[in-house]
Design an enzyme around this catalytic site. Structure first.
Site, PDB file in Angstrom:
ATOM      1  N   ASP A 173       0.816  -1.313   0.039  1.00 13.52           N
ATOM      2  CA  ASP A 173      -0.023   0.054   0.109  1.00 13.52           C
ATOM      3  C   ASP A 173       0.868   1.245   0.094  1.00 13.52           C
ATOM      4  OD1 ASP A 173      -1.814   2.029   1.348  1.00 13.52           O
ATOM      5  OD2 ASP A 173      -3.056   0.633   0.695  1.00 13.52           O
ATOM      6  N   ALA A 216      -5.162   2.020  -0.685  1.00 12.37           N
ATOM      7  CA  ALA A 216      -5.074   1.425  -1.999  1.00 12.37           C
ATOM      8  C   ALA A 216      -5.806  -0.072  -1.534  1.00 12.37           C
ATOM      9  CB  ALA A 216      -3.591   1.089  -2.210  1.00 12.37           C
ATOM     10  N   ASP A 217      -5.418  -0.729  -0.630  1.00 10.88           N
ATOM     11  CA  ASP A 217      -5.964  -2.167  -0.225  1.00 10.88           C
ATOM     12  C   ASP A 217      -7.492  -2.126  -0.275  1.00 10.88           C
ATOM     13  OD1 ASP A 217      -3.618  -3.810  -0.171  1.00 10.88           O
ATOM     14  OD2 ASP A 217      -3.117  -2.666   1.506  1.00 10.88           O
ATOM     15  N   ASN A 218      -7.773  -1.011   0.557  1.00  6.54           N
ATOM     16  CA  ASN A 218      -9.306  -0.986   0.647  1.00  6.54           C
ATOM     17  C   ASN A 218     -10.042  -0.710  -0.546  1.00  6.54           C
ATOM     18  OD1 ASN A 218      -9.656  -1.910   3.537  1.00  6.54           O
ATOM     19  ND2 ASN A 218      -8.410   0.059   4.111  1.00  6.54           N
TER      20      ASN A 218
END
Length: 384
Positions: A143, A171-173
């Protein structure tokens, strides 16, 4: 809730850390049966990724926050016998997700091309860091790294500050959420046509989409956006947009007409500015406003601003937020009891259906906790 919309769907999650598991969490909360397929002995690498050095049972607190409401099935994908069992599961599954680097699932024989042979109706969701092509495709999809090289780190902080990342795994979420969108759209099409689909998203593409306003502005003007020197809130927006210190805290002021703002807070020095110069003299105006707001407490200014229906709110930390009535009425918390009896307070699914909130108190699974159950229910006793 008597029947969640994804009830009856089987999801196999070959995902670890945050992006893929966040997608699985949302699918599980909406009713899908989500089975994490993990390597024996170690499992999802997120089990060992602690936040603030917090651990629950034998896994990190982070793992528990994003893997509740799932089952765990251990299988060594390099072992032919285990791989054969996993393929049996794929035959029964509706959805498969993974967030391995490009080529990993192909190497173990579980590419989309192989999966669709086993199950032509499979919805196959793949997350990568940078896509499956180009010189970055094998770079680590982490991320902070993605925030840094996507330009996002230049949207936060003031002009003089170093590049500044978000204080969460944005970014991950985002990428996990977009994978869910793709999966749900493919499920709708499958209901109409019977066809499965390959859904691909990447952390980089998710962050580029996240910055669509900034990138569109850049492509139109050919100029890089510049952060305010003072109280930056958004590099594209004019004064007064930003967060300001007061005599006892901070308040946020959004899009507000300068003349209306000056009148509301009785700031004579600001009366000489109008919207025509709100961007070109952004730093100058913000400096005047910042000095004026230091003379009174937050509650005083908010009373003045809200009386004129101007967009402003107090800046709260989590302690003050969670004690507020506006937070309490949302009922965003739920308590989960782990396999070993430890209680964890976490958030619920933010979606409501027909007015009902979705609570899913099932804890994150122990590694391999559901092997026997899954073998019996989905593969059959004859194999054991």
């Amino acid at each position: 809730m008597s029947r969640l919309p994804l009830q009856g769907l089987l999801v196999l999650e070959f995902s670890q850390y945050l992006s893929g598991p966040s997608a699985g969490l949302r699918l599980a909360d909406l009713g899908a049966r989500v089975i994490k397929v993990e390597r024996p002995g170690t499992g999802d690498a997120g089990r060992r990724l602690s936040i603030k050095n917090l651990w629950t049972d034998d896994s990190s607190m982070l793992f528990h926050t994003i893997n509740r409401n799932k089952e765990s099935y251990t299988a060594d994908l390099k072992n032919p016998d285990d791989l054969a069992l996993v393929k049996k599961l794929i035959e029964k599954a509706d959805v498969l997700t993974h967030n391995f680097r490009p080529g990993i699932m192909e190497k173990v024989g579980l590419s989309y091309a192989e999966a669709v042979k086993l199950n032509p109706r499979i919805i196959y969701g793949a997350i990568s860091g940078y896509g499956t092509e180009g010189p970055w495709k094998h770079r680590p999809g982490q991320d902070l790294l993605l925030q840094s090289m996507s330009g996002l780190a230049y949207t936060t902080g003031n002009a003089k500050d170093n590049p500044m990342p978000f204080g969460l795994a944005i970014a991950d979420n985002l990428c996990g959420s977009q994978l869910v969108q793709g999966i749900l759209s493919a499920l709708i099409r499958r209901q109409k046509t019977g066809a499965g689909a390959l859904i691909e998203v990447s952390l980089l593409e998710s962050l580029l989409d996240f910055q669509f306003e900034l990138l569109t502005t850049y492509h139109s003007s050919g100029k890089l956006p510049k952060r305010s020197k003072v109280n930056n809130g958004n590099p594209l927006l004019s004064a007064p947009y930003g967060i300001y210190s007061t005599a006892d805290g901070h308040i946020a002021i959004a899009m507000v007409d300068l003349k209306q703002l000056a009148k509301a807070i009785h700031c004579n020095e600001m009366m000489g500015y109008d919207q025509k110069v709100a961007f070109s003299l952004r730093d100058e105006i913000k400096s005047v406003l910042a000095k004026h707001l230091l003379t009174q407490k937050s509650a005083y200014w908010l009373e003045k601003l809200h009386a004129k229906d101007l967009w402003a709110m107090e800046v709260l930390d989590w302690e003050r937020l969670t004690k507020h009535e506006a937070y309490s009425c949302l009922q965003m918390e739920q308590t989960i009891t782990t396999t070993h009896g430890k209680e964890i307070t976490t958030t619920r699914c933010p979606i409501r259906i027909n007015g009902e909130r979705i609570f899913s108190p099932k804890p994150a699974p122990q590694l391999g906790e559901h092997n026997e159950k899954i073998n019996k229910e989905l593969i059959g006793d004859k194999h054991f």
